[in-house]
Design a protein around this motif. Sequence first.
Motif, mmCIF file in Angstrom:
data_model
loop_
_atom_site.group_PDB
_atom_site.id
_atom_site.type_symbol
_atom_site.label_atom_id
_atom_site.label_comp_id
_atom_site.label_asym_id
_atom_site.label_seq_id
_atom_site.Cartn_x
_atom_site.Cartn_y
_atom_site.Cartn_z
ATOM 1 N N THR A 112 0.829 -1.206 0.000
ATOM 2 C CA THR A 112 0.000 0.000 0.000
ATOM 3 C C THR A 112 0.861 1.253 0.000
ATOM 4 O OG1 THR A 112 -1.713 -1.179 1.224
ATOM 5 C CG2 THR A 112 -1.831 1.219 1.237
ATOM 6 N N LEU A 113 1.881 1.257 0.850
ATOM 7 C CA LEU A 113 2.753 2.429 0.932
ATOM 8 C C LEU A 113 3.569 2.623 -0.332
ATOM 9 C CD1 LEU A 113 3.940 2.128 4.629
ATOM 10 C CD2 LEU A 113 2.312 3.752 3.694
ATOM 11 N N PHE A 114 4.052 1.513 -0.920
ATOM 12 C CA PHE A 114 4.825 1.639 -2.159
ATOM 13 C C PHE A 114 3.962 2.156 -3.303
ATOM 14 C CE2 PHE A 114 8.121 -1.193 -0.285
ATOM 15 C CZ PHE A 114 9.220 -0.410 -0.576
ATOM 16 N N VAL A 115 2.674 1.831 -3.279
ATOM 17 C CA VAL A 115 1.770 2.321 -4.325
ATOM 18 C C VAL A 115 1.440 3.787 -4.093
ATOM 19 C CG1 VAL A 115 -0.574 2.101 -5.245
ATOM 20 C CG2 VAL A 115 0.797 0.060 -4.865
ATOM 21 N N LEU A 116 1.163 4.146 -2.831
ATOM 22 C CA LEU A 116 0.691 5.501 -2.537
ATOM 23 C C LEU A 116 1.813 6.494 -2.220
ATOM 24 C CD1 LEU A 116 -2.409 4.598 -0.344
ATOM 25 C CD2 LEU A 116 -2.349 5.185 -2.769
ATOM 26 N N LEU A 117 2.914 6.009 -1.672
ATOM 27 C CA LEU A 117 4.016 6.884 -1.282
ATOM 28 C C LEU A 117 5.306 6.376 -1.919
ATOM 29 C CD1 LEU A 117 3.147 7.048 2.526
ATOM 30 C CD2 LEU A 117 2.560 8.737 0.809
ATOM 31 N N ASN A 118 6.411 7.031 -1.588
ATOM 32 C CA ASN A 118 7.660 6.549 -2.164
ATOM 33 C C ASN A 118 8.257 5.419 -1.321
ATOM 34 O OD1 ASN A 118 9.254 7.582 -0.065
ATOM 35 N ND2 ASN A 118 9.616 9.523 -1.129
ATOM 36 N N SER A 119 9.262 4.756 -1.868
ATOM 37 C CA SER A 119 9.809 3.559 -1.228
ATOM 38 C C SER A 119 10.487 3.858 0.102
ATOM 39 C CB SER A 119 10.793 2.866 -2.166
ATOM 40 O OG SER A 119 11.831 3.755 -2.525
ATOM 41 N N ARG A 120 11.095 5.025 0.231
ATOM 42 C CA ARG A 120 11.781 5.381 1.483
ATOM 43 C C ARG A 120 10.779 5.479 2.636
ATOM 44 N NH1 ARG A 120 15.855 10.276 1.146
ATOM 45 N NH2 ARG A 120 16.907 8.772 -0.162
ATOM 46 N N VAL A 121 9.651 6.123 2.384
ATOM 47 C CA VAL A 121 8.617 6.260 3.410
ATOM 48 C C VAL A 121 8.059 4.895 3.780
ATOM 49 C CG1 VAL A 121 6.329 7.209 3.910
ATOM 50 C CG2 VAL A 121 8.020 8.605 2.729
ATOM 51 N N ALA A 122 7.843 4.056 2.770
ATOM 52 C CA ALA A 122 7.321 2.708 3.020
ATOM 53 C C ALA A 122 8.283 1.907 3.889
ATOM 54 C CB ALA A 122 7.082 1.986 1.698
ATOM 55 N N PHE A 123 9.568 2.025 3.597
ATOM 56 C CA PHE A 123 10.566 1.283 4.378
ATOM 57 C C PHE A 123 10.558 1.713 5.833
ATOM 58 C CE2 PHE A 123 14.807 1.256 6.260
ATOM 59 C CZ PHE A 123 15.049 -0.102 6.278
ATOM 60 N N TRP A 124 10.579 3.020 6.090
ATOM 61 C CA TRP A 124 10.651 3.499 7.479
ATOM 62 C C TRP A 124 9.378 3.207 8.246
ATOM 63 C CZ3 TRP A 124 14.992 3.728 9.589
ATOM 64 C CH2 TRP A 124 16.127 4.106 8.872
ATOM 65 N N THR A 125 8.251 3.221 7.563
ATOM 66 C CA THR A 125 6.991 2.857 8.222
ATOM 67 C C THR A 125 7.032 1.390 8.617
ATOM 68 O OG1 THR A 125 5.779 4.504 6.952
ATOM 69 C CG2 THR A 125 4.491 2.754 7.950
ATOM 70 N N ALA A 126 7.479 0.543 7.708
ATOM 71 C CA ALA A 126 7.554 -0.887 7.991
ATOM 72 C C ALA A 126 8.587 -1.192 9.069
ATOM 73 C CB ALA A 126 7.889 -1.654 6.716
ATOM 74 N N ALA A 127 9.683 -0.438 9.115
ATOM 75 C CA ALA A 127 10.729 -0.680 10.109
ATOM 76 C C ALA A 127 10.223 -0.431 11.524
ATOM 77 C CB ALA A 127 11.934 0.204 9.824
ATOM 78 N N GLY A 128 9.250 0.441 11.669
ATOM 79 C CA GLY A 128 8.721 0.743 12.998
ATOM 80 C C GLY A 128 7.942 -0.404 13.614
#
Length: 198
Positions: free
Chosen positions: A71-87
Amino acid sequence: GKPAALIALNRANGMGTIEAGDIVKQWIDEFQQQYPNVYISSFMDPVNLLEGHLDLLIDNALLGLVLVLLTLFVLLNSRVAFWTAAGIPIAIIASFALLYYFSDSINLFSIFALLIALGIVVDDAIVVSEQTLTYYQRGYSAQQAAILGAKRMLSPVLAAALTSIAAFSPLLFLPGALGEMLRPLPLVIICVLAASLF
């Protein structure tokens, strides 16, 4: 039919389900070696149920993480998706550390609470990540955007976490057997939310 005996075992207070199950399995093995003509069979073993629920939790957490990333990779960029998932794993590991500190075991209620808390943590991470991305798109450096995004969303995320903590806290003080049984539910949610704020 053959003569049989039924033994009902309950774990001692303060002992985890898996730990108690290991002791029972060890005792059965030792007993079978001493008395090979006696057959022992265990049924309604809560360890199997708990391990099944742990497997379910891990599967759901991994599936949830994949869905969040997609969802994040589709809606946002990959960096944001990574940091969200890392949390997510960081919050889970920190909550297990807090649970260990409070000497509480993992059981069905704590697993259920962890699933609830994961949804809250992901929501908070998405909100902060989106705000950080907004600042980044306005021309701020990645570090500045992260600092400004975290500062900007500190109040709403803190308010959301504190209201959830306040809502679940009264369950910690329920008296009797019901209170003891339900205690992991608020404890896990509070631990995950507290860990996610750091």
